[in-house]
Design a protein around this motif. Structure first.
Motif, PDB file in Angstrom:
ATOM      1  N   THR A   1      53.565  35.652  53.211  1.00 22.16           N
ATOM      2  CA  THR A   1      54.250  35.831  54.492  1.00 22.16           C
ATOM      3  C   THR A   1      54.769  34.482  54.952  1.00 22.16           C
ATOM      4  O   THR A   1      53.996  33.544  55.174  1.00 22.16           O
ATOM      5  N   GLY A   2      56.102  34.337  55.076  1.00 20.36           N
ATOM      6  CA  GLY A   2      56.717  33.082  55.467  1.00 20.36           C
ATOM      7  C   GLY A   2      57.268  32.321  54.281  1.00 20.36           C
ATOM      8  O   GLY A   2      56.958  32.616  53.118  1.00 20.36           O
ATOM      9  N   ALA A   3      58.128  31.309  54.556  1.00 15.71           N
ATOM     10  CA  ALA A   3      58.702  30.427  53.531  1.00 15.71           C
ATOM     11  C   ALA A   3      59.342  31.222  52.403  1.00 15.71           C
ATOM     12  O   ALA A   3      59.099  30.978  51.219  1.00 15.71           O
ATOM     13  N   THR A   4      60.172  32.189  52.741  1.00 17.35           N
ATOM     14  CA  THR A   4      60.740  33.125  51.770  1.00 17.35           C
ATOM     15  C   THR A   4      61.441  32.428  50.613  1.00 17.35           C
ATOM     16  O   THR A   4      62.328  31.600  50.805  1.00 17.35           O
ATOM     17  N   GLY A   5      61.016  32.745  49.399  1.00 11.30           N
ATOM     18  CA  GLY A   5      61.645  32.227  48.195  1.00 11.30           C
ATOM     19  C   GLY A   5      61.181  30.852  47.766  1.00 11.30           C
ATOM     20  O   GLY A   5      61.564  30.375  46.702  1.00 11.30           O
ATOM     21  N   GLN A   6      60.354  30.186  48.579  1.00 12.72           N
ATOM     22  CA  GLN A   6      59.910  28.827  48.235  1.00 12.72           C
ATOM     23  C   GLN A   6      58.425  28.757  47.889  1.00 12.72           C
ATOM     24  O   GLN A   6      57.892  27.674  47.658  1.00 12.72           O
ATOM     25  N   VAL A   7      57.780  29.901  47.841  1.00 15.44           N
ATOM     26  CA  VAL A   7      56.363  29.952  47.466  1.00 15.44           C
ATOM     27  C   VAL A   7      56.201  30.916  46.296  1.00 15.44           C
ATOM     28  O   VAL A   7      56.673  32.057  46.360  1.00 15.44           O
ATOM     29  N   GLY A   8      55.554  30.460  45.249  1.00 17.91           N
ATOM     30  CA  GLY A   8      55.303  31.309  44.099  1.00 17.91           C
ATOM     31  C   GLY A   8      53.839  31.672  44.012  1.00 17.91           C
ATOM     32  O   GLY A   8      52.963  30.814  44.177  1.00 17.91           O
ATOM     33  N   MET A   9      53.551  32.948  43.765  1.00 20.83           N
ATOM     34  CA  MET A   9      52.174  33.383  43.501  1.00 20.83           C
ATOM     35  C   MET A   9      51.950  33.264  41.998  1.00 20.83           C
ATOM     36  O   MET A   9      52.296  34.157  41.232  1.00 20.83           O
ATOM     37  N   ASP A  10      51.388  32.130  41.586  1.00 26.46           N
ATOM     38  CA  ASP A  10      51.268  31.889  40.146  1.00 26.46           C
ATOM     39  C   ASP A  10      49.948  32.372  39.560  1.00 26.46           C
ATOM     40  O   ASP A  10      49.770  32.363  38.350  1.00 26.46           O
ATOM     41  N   PHE A  11      48.999  32.805  40.401  1.00 25.72           N
ATOM     42  CA  PHE A  11      47.759  33.433  39.938  1.00 25.72           C
ATOM     43  C   PHE A  11      47.562  34.712  40.741  1.00 25.72           C
ATOM     44  O   PHE A  11      47.492  34.672  41.974  1.00 25.72           O
ATOM     45  N   MET A  12      47.453  35.847  40.064  1.00 28.17           N
ATOM     46  CA  MET A  12      47.084  37.116  40.696  1.00 28.17           C
ATOM     47  C   MET A  12      46.225  37.865  39.686  1.00 28.17           C
ATOM     48  O   MET A  12      46.732  38.542  38.800  1.00 28.17           O
ATOM     49  N   LEU A  13      44.903  37.731  39.804  1.00 26.76           N
ATOM     50  CA  LEU A  13      44.055  38.276  38.759  1.00 26.76           C
ATOM     51  C   LEU A  13      42.621  38.472  39.226  1.00 26.76           C
ATOM     52  O   LEU A  13      42.182  37.868  40.202  1.00 26.76           O
ATOM     53  N   PRO A  14      41.873  39.341  38.513  1.00 23.50           N
ATOM     54  CA  PRO A  14      40.459  39.530  38.852  1.00 23.50           C
ATOM     55  C   PRO A  14      39.654  38.313  38.410  1.00 23.50           C
ATOM     56  O   PRO A  14      39.939  37.715  37.375  1.00 23.50           O
ATOM     57  N   LEU A  15      38.659  37.947  39.202  1.00 23.31           N
ATOM     58  CA  LEU A  15      37.785  36.850  38.819  1.00 23.31           C
ATOM     59  C   LEU A  15      36.793  37.315  37.763  1.00 23.31           C
ATOM     60  O   LEU A  15      36.594  38.512  37.540  1.00 23.31           O
ATOM     61  N   THR A  16      36.152  36.362  37.100  1.00 26.77           N
ATOM     62  CA  THR A  16      35.178  36.678  36.059  1.00 26.77           C
ATOM     63  C   THR A  16      34.099  37.603  36.608  1.00 26.77           C
ATOM     64  O   THR A  16      33.565  37.374  37.693  1.00 26.77           O
ATOM     65  N   GLY A  17      33.809  38.648  35.875  1.00 27.45           N
ATOM     66  CA  GLY A  17      32.854  39.640  36.330  1.00 27.45           C
ATOM     67  C   GLY A  17      33.511  40.839  36.964  1.00 27.45           C
ATOM     68  O   GLY A  17      32.885  41.892  37.120  1.00 27.45           O
ATOM     69  N   GLY A  18      34.793  40.695  37.354  1.00 29.82           N
ATOM     70  CA  GLY A  18      35.566  41.810  37.877  1.00 29.82           C
ATOM     71  C   GLY A  18      35.175  42.285  39.254  1.00 29.82           C
ATOM     72  O   GLY A  18      35.542  43.389  39.655  1.00 29.82           O
ATOM     73  N   THR A  19      34.454  41.451  40.030  1.00 30.00           N
ATOM     74  CA  THR A  19      34.008  41.899  41.350  1.00 30.00           C
ATOM     75  C   THR A  19      34.832  41.312  42.497  1.00 30.00           C
ATOM     76  O   THR A  19      34.499  41.522  43.664  1.00 30.00           O
TER      77      THR A  19
END
Length: 288
Positions: A75-93
């Motif tokens: 939310t905010g700074a449209t186009g200038q922020v990249g989500m370079d990590f989107m993933l489950p942490l170890t253990g999947g919790t």
């Protein structure tokens, strides 16, 4: 007499073989248990501070549950922020999302919201991980597959190697029994080596399993959004997203379960814009 004895023996052998085949068939039917619904599924969200600094936002599942899928929202700074990590942490919790500003930075405040879909571990639950080789291509991808006979409920991914948003996480695709994660270098390229990390969240196919997708218009609009909704009676179990086109000048700004029955994906051109056409695609894995 000899002929009758021979026929008797053959009949007994045939009957025995038939009984063995019947037993094997019953055994296979017992193994192929009917699909069951995933019970106790909840949607959890967490929003972090609004400022102009790189940040990571984690959201843990309630005790006794695991992540089936998840995503993030800038939310905010449209186009200038990249989500370079989107993933489950170890253990999947828990689910983790990291956002970073581009090479020129921004004075605008922005925040991250992490969304995770949690439930008691369904039958066959497993998180399968894999990574591409470290290299320096303009774009790269990596695919991981679920164990034989299972389906992918969710997908997680990351682009590793940069300290700012010079690498774009652009593809988080779910294809039945596998997932594909893709990334690209941002406009201007990236001199060092980097890699793509992929995680597939797998399980036995739940009752009512469906894989749905929807595309935005293919155009040169600076921002685009598309949503896909589950068939009535089903809920979102997993989230996927894809930027089609963009040539490293379009960043995902949302890829999340916007409700228990809908997935929303958004993206925006970087600050210099992009003259070509592009679109975003939303994937929803739904089940009873």
């Amino acid at each position: 007499m000899q002929a009758r004895a021979t026929r008797g023996r053959l009949t007994r052998v045939a009957l025995a073989a038939g009984m063995l085949l019947s037993a094997a068939a019953v055994s296979q039917l017992a193994l192929a248990a009917p699909a069951t619904a995933v019970t106790g599924l909840t949607r959890q969200t967490s929003t972090g501070p609004s400022n102009s600094a790189a940040k990571t936002q984690n959201k843990a599942c309630p005790a006794g549950t695991v992540a089936l899928g998840g995503g993030g929202l800038v939310t905010g700074a449209t186009g200038q922020v990249g989500m370079d990590f989107m993933l489950p942490l170890t253990g999947g919790t828990a689910w983790s999302v990291t956002g970073r500003e581009d090479a020129t930075g921004t004075g605008s405040n922005w925040s991250l919201t992490t969304t995770v879909l949690c439930a008691p571990a369904p039958a066959g639950y497993a998180v399968v991980s894999g990574s591409s080789a470290w290299a320096s291509p303009s774009s790269n991808w990596h695919q991981v597959s679920c164990p034989l006979g299972q389906v992918a409920l969710g997908v997680g991914g990351a682009v590793n190697g940069a300290s700012i948003s010079e690498l774009l996480l652009q593809d988080l695709r779910i294809d039945g029994s596998s997932v594909t994660v893709g990334g690209s270098e941002a406009e201007g390229g990236f001199a060092a080596t980097w890699q793509v990390q992929a995680r597939a969240i797998c399980a036995d196919q739940p009752a009512g399993y469906e894989r749905l997708l929807a595309d935005s218009a293919y155009s040169s609009t600076s921002t685009q959004t598309v949503s896909v909704r589950c068939t009535p009676g089903r809920t979102v179990h997993g989230v996927g997203a894809e930027v089609v086109g963009g040539e490293g000048q379009v960043r995902l700004t949302a890829a999340h379960a916007s409700s228990t029955t809908e997935v929303t994906v958004s993206a925006a051109e970087d600050e210099t814009g992009y003259t070509g056409n592009w679109k975003v695609r939303a994937f929803a894995i739904c089940a009873n």
